[in-house]
Design a protein around this motif. Structure first.
Motif, PDB file in Angstrom:
ATOM      1  N   ASN A 160     -33.272  54.125  37.312  1.00  0.00           N
ATOM      2  CA  ASN A 160     -32.481  53.926  36.096  1.00  0.00           C
ATOM      3  C   ASN A 160     -31.208  53.141  36.397  1.00  0.00           C
ATOM      4  O   ASN A 160     -30.857  52.206  35.662  1.00  0.00           O
ATOM      5  CB  ASN A 160     -32.062  55.276  35.499  1.00  0.00           C
ATOM      6  CG  ASN A 160     -33.163  55.887  34.658  1.00  0.00           C
ATOM      7  OD1 ASN A 160     -34.143  55.230  34.348  1.00  0.00           O
ATOM      8  ND2 ASN A 160     -32.999  57.141  34.306  1.00  0.00           N
ATOM      9  N   LYS A 163     -32.087  49.677  36.711  1.00  0.00           N
ATOM     10  CA  LYS A 163     -32.597  49.115  35.450  1.00  0.00           C
ATOM     11  C   LYS A 163     -31.457  48.816  34.481  1.00  0.00           C
ATOM     12  O   LYS A 163     -31.445  47.801  33.806  1.00  0.00           O
ATOM     13  CB  LYS A 163     -33.527  50.135  34.763  1.00  0.00           C
ATOM     14  CG  LYS A 163     -34.969  50.005  35.123  1.00  0.00           C
ATOM     15  CD  LYS A 163     -35.912  50.740  34.173  1.00  0.00           C
ATOM     16  CE  LYS A 163     -35.661  52.185  33.925  1.00  0.00           C
ATOM     17  NZ  LYS A 163     -36.730  52.904  33.239  1.00  0.00           N
ATOM     18  N   TYR A 164     -30.485  49.753  34.408  1.00  0.00           N
ATOM     19  CA  TYR A 164     -29.453  49.635  33.381  1.00  0.00           C
ATOM     20  C   TYR A 164     -28.143  49.037  33.909  1.00  0.00           C
ATOM     21  O   TYR A 164     -27.093  49.199  33.308  1.00  0.00           O
ATOM     22  CB  TYR A 164     -29.236  50.996  32.705  1.00  0.00           C
ATOM     23  CG  TYR A 164     -30.519  51.515  32.076  1.00  0.00           C
ATOM     24  CD1 TYR A 164     -31.067  50.868  30.972  1.00  0.00           C
ATOM     25  CD2 TYR A 164     -31.210  52.597  32.613  1.00  0.00           C
ATOM     26  CE1 TYR A 164     -32.258  51.298  30.410  1.00  0.00           C
ATOM     27  CE2 TYR A 164     -32.402  53.036  32.045  1.00  0.00           C
ATOM     28  CZ  TYR A 164     -32.920  52.387  30.954  1.00  0.00           C
ATOM     29  OH  TYR A 164     -34.107  52.806  30.395  1.00  0.00           O
ATOM     30  N   ASP A 189     -23.364  53.914  39.202  1.00  0.00           N
ATOM     31  CA  ASP A 189     -23.683  52.506  38.916  1.00  0.00           C
ATOM     32  C   ASP A 189     -22.566  51.860  38.109  1.00  0.00           C
ATOM     33  O   ASP A 189     -21.732  52.547  37.527  1.00  0.00           O
ATOM     34  CB  ASP A 189     -25.039  52.379  38.191  1.00  0.00           C
ATOM     35  CG  ASP A 189     -25.048  52.955  36.788  1.00  0.00           C
ATOM     36  OD1 ASP A 189     -24.225  52.513  35.958  1.00  0.00           O
ATOM     37  OD2 ASP A 189     -25.879  53.844  36.509  1.00  0.00           O
ATOM     38  N   LEU A 222     -35.307  61.311  32.906  1.00  0.00           N
ATOM     39  CA  LEU A 222     -34.145  62.194  33.018  1.00  0.00           C
ATOM     40  C   LEU A 222     -34.505  63.633  32.669  1.00  0.00           C
ATOM     41  O   LEU A 222     -33.973  64.575  33.265  1.00  0.00           O
ATOM     42  CB  LEU A 222     -33.009  61.708  32.118  1.00  0.00           C
ATOM     43  CG  LEU A 222     -32.322  60.422  32.577  1.00  0.00           C
ATOM     44  CD1 LEU A 222     -31.235  60.026  31.581  1.00  0.00           C
ATOM     45  CD2 LEU A 222     -31.716  60.592  33.964  1.00  0.00           C
TER      46      LEU A 222
HETATM   47  P1  ADP Z   1     -36.459  55.600  30.562  1.00  0.00           P
HETATM   48  O1  ADP Z   1     -37.861  55.686  31.028  1.00  0.00           O
HETATM   49  O2  ADP Z   1     -36.321  54.992  29.207  1.00  0.00           O
HETATM   50  O3  ADP Z   1     -35.526  54.989  31.573  1.00  0.00           O
HETATM   51  P2  ADP Z   1     -35.049  58.111  31.048  1.00  0.00           P
HETATM   52  O4  ADP Z   1     -35.375  59.505  30.601  1.00  0.00           O
HETATM   53  O5  ADP Z   1     -35.011  57.884  32.518  1.00  0.00           O
HETATM   54  O6  ADP Z   1     -36.080  57.146  30.333  1.00  0.00           O
HETATM   55  O7  ADP Z   1     -33.656  57.710  30.411  1.00  0.00           O
HETATM   56  C1  ADP Z   1     -33.452  57.908  29.010  1.00  0.00           C
HETATM   57  C2  ADP Z   1     -32.493  56.868  28.464  1.00  0.00           C
HETATM   58  O8  ADP Z   1     -31.178  57.099  29.001  1.00  0.00           O
HETATM   59  C3  ADP Z   1     -32.832  55.436  28.861  1.00  0.00           C
HETATM   60  O9  ADP Z   1     -33.775  54.863  27.985  1.00  0.00           O
HETATM   61  C4  ADP Z   1     -31.467  54.749  28.775  1.00  0.00           C
HETATM   62  O10 ADP Z   1     -31.181  54.394  27.440  1.00  0.00           O
HETATM   63  C5  ADP Z   1     -30.492  55.870  29.190  1.00  0.00           C
HETATM   64  N1  ADP Z   1     -30.107  55.779  30.627  1.00  0.00           N
HETATM   65  C6  ADP Z   1     -30.671  56.434  31.675  1.00  0.00           C
HETATM   66  N2  ADP Z   1     -30.051  56.141  32.825  1.00  0.00           N
HETATM   67  C7  ADP Z   1     -29.046  55.278  32.522  1.00  0.00           C
HETATM   68  C8  ADP Z   1     -28.028  54.600  33.279  1.00  0.00           C
HETATM   69  N3  ADP Z   1     -27.917  54.759  34.602  1.00  0.00           N
HETATM   70  N4  ADP Z   1     -27.175  53.790  32.608  1.00  0.00           N
HETATM   71  C9  ADP Z   1     -27.263  53.627  31.255  1.00  0.00           C
HETATM   72  N5  ADP Z   1     -28.203  54.229  30.484  1.00  0.00           N
HETATM   73  C10 ADP Z   1     -29.076  55.042  31.097  1.00  0.00           C
END
Ligand code: ADP
Length: 260
Positions: A160, A163-164, A189, A222
């Protein structure tokens, strides 16, 4: 909600009872709404891969059976089915862990080694996005954990974070002795951050801040990571500033295992 009892405001026992009853009713209504929303989400998330699988099966049926295209369609079908199975498997792990029936195999694990291994898995991804990925582990920290499960939770968090976080950013993982027999694995991050209004919802099954973004996955990562942490008697917490970045902390009890 039609069953609500009128509150008179008289503050006597009956009035108190009516208030308690109404509060319970509100909670049940909230739970029912959550279950309904979850059902909608599950139906939606299973529908897309199943539709793709059906499309592939149809193509396989009408396509030229001798060509290489047939093989490639069969491979794509298997890929889609595997994705679906992995999603269902994740949902089962979450449900079992949340019900306290998680089959965790606890053993003494050096978390510093585990963190290094997890970071190594993402070297190529970080390089691709020109993200500086570092891990800081001061000394060996041993905790009684399920190695595979903690690895799974941690890889979700690092995945994550990468990715973000936009290209050129930074991601770093720290292992911190939190005192009182507890240890924290923190994933920092410099990414897009999370709005206050979304901060608790990100741990819900299938919740994604922006489902239309291509980097978003199934929205289970998550939820799984938190269920794993709680199954260890710990927790998963987050601090975030929109537009600046986030810190996810996997808090775990060490269970007083001596460092070897
Ligand atoms: P996904 O498979 O969509 O990544 P997660 O359950 O891991 O699903 O995360 C849920 C949502 O939380 C993500 O879609 C994103 O919008 C947000 N998110 C998770 N980690 C981060 C991060 N490190 N920074 C910003 N947003 C995050």
């Amino acid at each position: 909600l039609e069953a609500r009892v009128p509150v008179t405001g008289s503050q006597d026992e009956l009035d108190l009872l009516a208030k308690t009853f109404n509060t319970m009713l509100d909670r049940i209504a909230g739970l029912v709404a959550n279950i309904r929303e979850m059902g909608d989400n599950i139906a939606h998330d299973l529908k897309s891969p199943l539709t793709r699988i059906r499309g592939l099966a149809e193509l396989t049926l009408v396509g030229n059976k001798d060509s290489g295209a047939f093989e490639s369609m069969a491979a794509s079908t298997i890929e889609e089915v595997d994705r679906l199975l992995s999603m269902i498997n994740t949902m089962l792990v979450i449900s079992r862990a949340e019900a306290g029936q998680g089959e965790f195999r606890f053993e003494p694990v050096d978390l510093s080694g585990l963190v290094h291994e997890a970071c190594d898995l993402f070297d190529a991804v970080a390089e691709d996005k020109d993200i500086l990925l570092k891990c800081t582990v001061p000394a060996p920290v041993v905790a009684r954990v399920d190695r595979g499960m903690i690895q799974r939770a941690l890889t979700n968090l690092i995945d994550n974070a990468l990715k973000y976080t936009p290209c050129g950013g930074r991601v770093w993982v720290e292992v911190v002795d939190a005192g009182g027999g507890r240890v924290e694995i923190q994933v920092h991050d410099t990414g897009k951050g999370i709005a206050v209004s979304d901060i608790e919802r990100i741990f819900d099954r299938f919740f994604r801040v922006d489902p239309s973004r291509s980097e978003s996955g199934a929205g289970l990562g998550l939820c799984l990571a938190r269920a794993i942490a709680r199954g260890h008697g710990g927790d998963l917490c987050v601090e975030s500033v929109l537009g600046k970045g986030s810190v996810f902390s996997l808090r775990l009890p060490k269970d007083n295992v001596p460092v070897t």
